[in-house]
Design a protein around this motif. Sequence first.
Motif, short mmCIF file in Angstrom:
data_model
loop_
_atom_site.label_atom_id
_atom_site.label_comp_id
_atom_site.label_asym_id
_atom_site.label_seq_id
_atom_site.Cartn_x
_atom_site.Cartn_y
_atom_site.Cartn_z
N GLY A 1 48.90 51.43 44.14
CA GLY A 1 48.55 50.22 44.88
C GLY A 1 47.53 49.37 44.15
N GLY A 2 46.59 50.04 43.48
CA GLY A 2 45.57 49.32 42.72
C GLY A 2 46.17 48.56 41.55
N ALA A 3 47.13 49.18 40.87
CA ALA A 3 47.79 48.50 39.74
C ALA A 3 48.53 47.25 40.23
CB ALA A 3 48.76 49.45 39.05
N LEU A 4 49.22 47.36 41.34
CA LEU A 4 49.92 46.20 41.90
C LEU A 4 48.91 45.14 42.37
CD1 LEU A 4 52.51 44.79 42.74
CD2 LEU A 4 52.43 46.10 44.88
N ILE B 1 39.50 50.50 35.66
CA ILE B 1 38.96 49.59 34.64
C ILE B 1 40.06 49.10 33.71
CG2 ILE B 1 37.47 49.47 32.60
CD1 ILE B 1 35.51 51.33 34.18
N LEU B 2 40.89 50.01 33.23
CA LEU B 2 41.93 49.61 32.30
C LEU B 2 43.08 48.89 32.98
CD1 LEU B 2 41.89 52.65 29.86
CD2 LEU B 2 40.91 50.37 29.53
N SER B 3 43.31 49.17 34.24
CA SER B 3 44.33 48.44 35.00
C SER B 3 43.93 46.97 35.15
CB SER B 3 44.52 49.08 36.38
OG SER B 3 45.43 48.34 37.15
N VAL B 4 42.69 46.74 35.56
CA VAL B 4 42.19 45.36 35.71
C VAL B 4 42.14 44.66 34.35
CG1 VAL B 4 40.12 44.01 36.27
CG2 VAL B 4 40.93 45.80 37.83
N LEU C 1 39.06 42.55 42.73
CA LEU C 1 39.19 42.54 44.19
C LEU C 1 40.58 42.99 44.61
CD1 LEU C 1 37.36 39.19 45.07
CD2 LEU C 1 36.45 41.53 45.17
N GLY C 2 41.59 42.53 43.86
CA GLY C 2 42.97 42.93 44.15
C GLY C 2 43.17 44.43 43.96
N TRP C 3 42.51 44.99 42.92
CA TRP C 3 42.64 46.43 42.69
C TRP C 3 42.06 47.21 43.86
CZ3 TRP C 3 41.03 51.32 42.49
CH2 TRP C 3 41.83 52.23 41.79
N ILE C 4 40.91 46.79 44.33
CA ILE C 4 40.26 47.49 45.44
C ILE C 4 41.13 47.44 46.70
CG2 ILE C 4 38.27 47.44 47.01
CD1 ILE C 4 36.63 46.43 44.51
N ALA C 5 41.61 46.25 47.04
CA ALA C 5 42.45 46.10 48.23
C ALA C 5 43.76 46.88 48.07
CB ALA C 5 42.74 44.63 48.49
N GLY C 6 44.39 46.75 46.91
CA GLY C 6 45.64 47.47 46.66
C GLY C 6 45.46 48.97 46.68
N ALA C 7 44.34 49.44 46.14
CA ALA C 7 44.07 50.88 46.12
C ALA C 7 43.93 51.42 47.54
CB ALA C 7 42.82 51.18 45.30
N TYR C 8 43.24 50.70 48.37
CA TYR C 8 43.06 51.14 49.76
C TYR C 8 44.40 51.18 50.49
CZ TYR C 8 41.60 51.47 54.58
OH TYR C 8 41.48 51.87 55.88
N ILE C 9 45.15 50.10 50.37
CA ILE C 9 46.46 50.03 51.05
C ILE C 9 47.42 51.07 50.49
CG2 ILE C 9 48.48 48.57 51.43
CD1 ILE C 9 46.46 46.17 51.48
#
Length: 124
Positions: A59-62, A111-114, A21-29
């Motif tokens: 952003g997704g990585a963060l 996938i690998l970031s998460v 969920l964090g990856w998705i939100a971070g990726a968008y932002i």
Amino acid sequence: GDTIQTRSAHPLPMRAFIASLGWIAGAYIGGQFWYGIRPHNCQCDDPGLEQFVEGAFGGGALGAALGAAAPDLGTSCSFTTRVGRSLLGSIGGSVVGLLPNSGAILLTVPILSVTGATLAERRC
């Protein structure tokens, strides 16, 4: 009285879910932010797409790192320690995900970031 322990028997699946969920939100932002500050006036079919994807990966990585670190889940590690570990794992996973250097990176990076962010928490 009896003390009830709230430690999860399987904390990694919960961390992986929240990291996703964090990856998705971070990726968008991140994508919106990077799109907004980077020039994208090429004479191509998708101006700005490259900038958005770059920002989304960062952003997704963060976001994955913060998501994996956020829940305490009865750990002995501090929040700062969890963020540091998961950030290293998330960045490492993202870098490995970029190695195919093809359209597959749109799947391998998230996938690998998460996965990296989550597995970095296994000792916490």
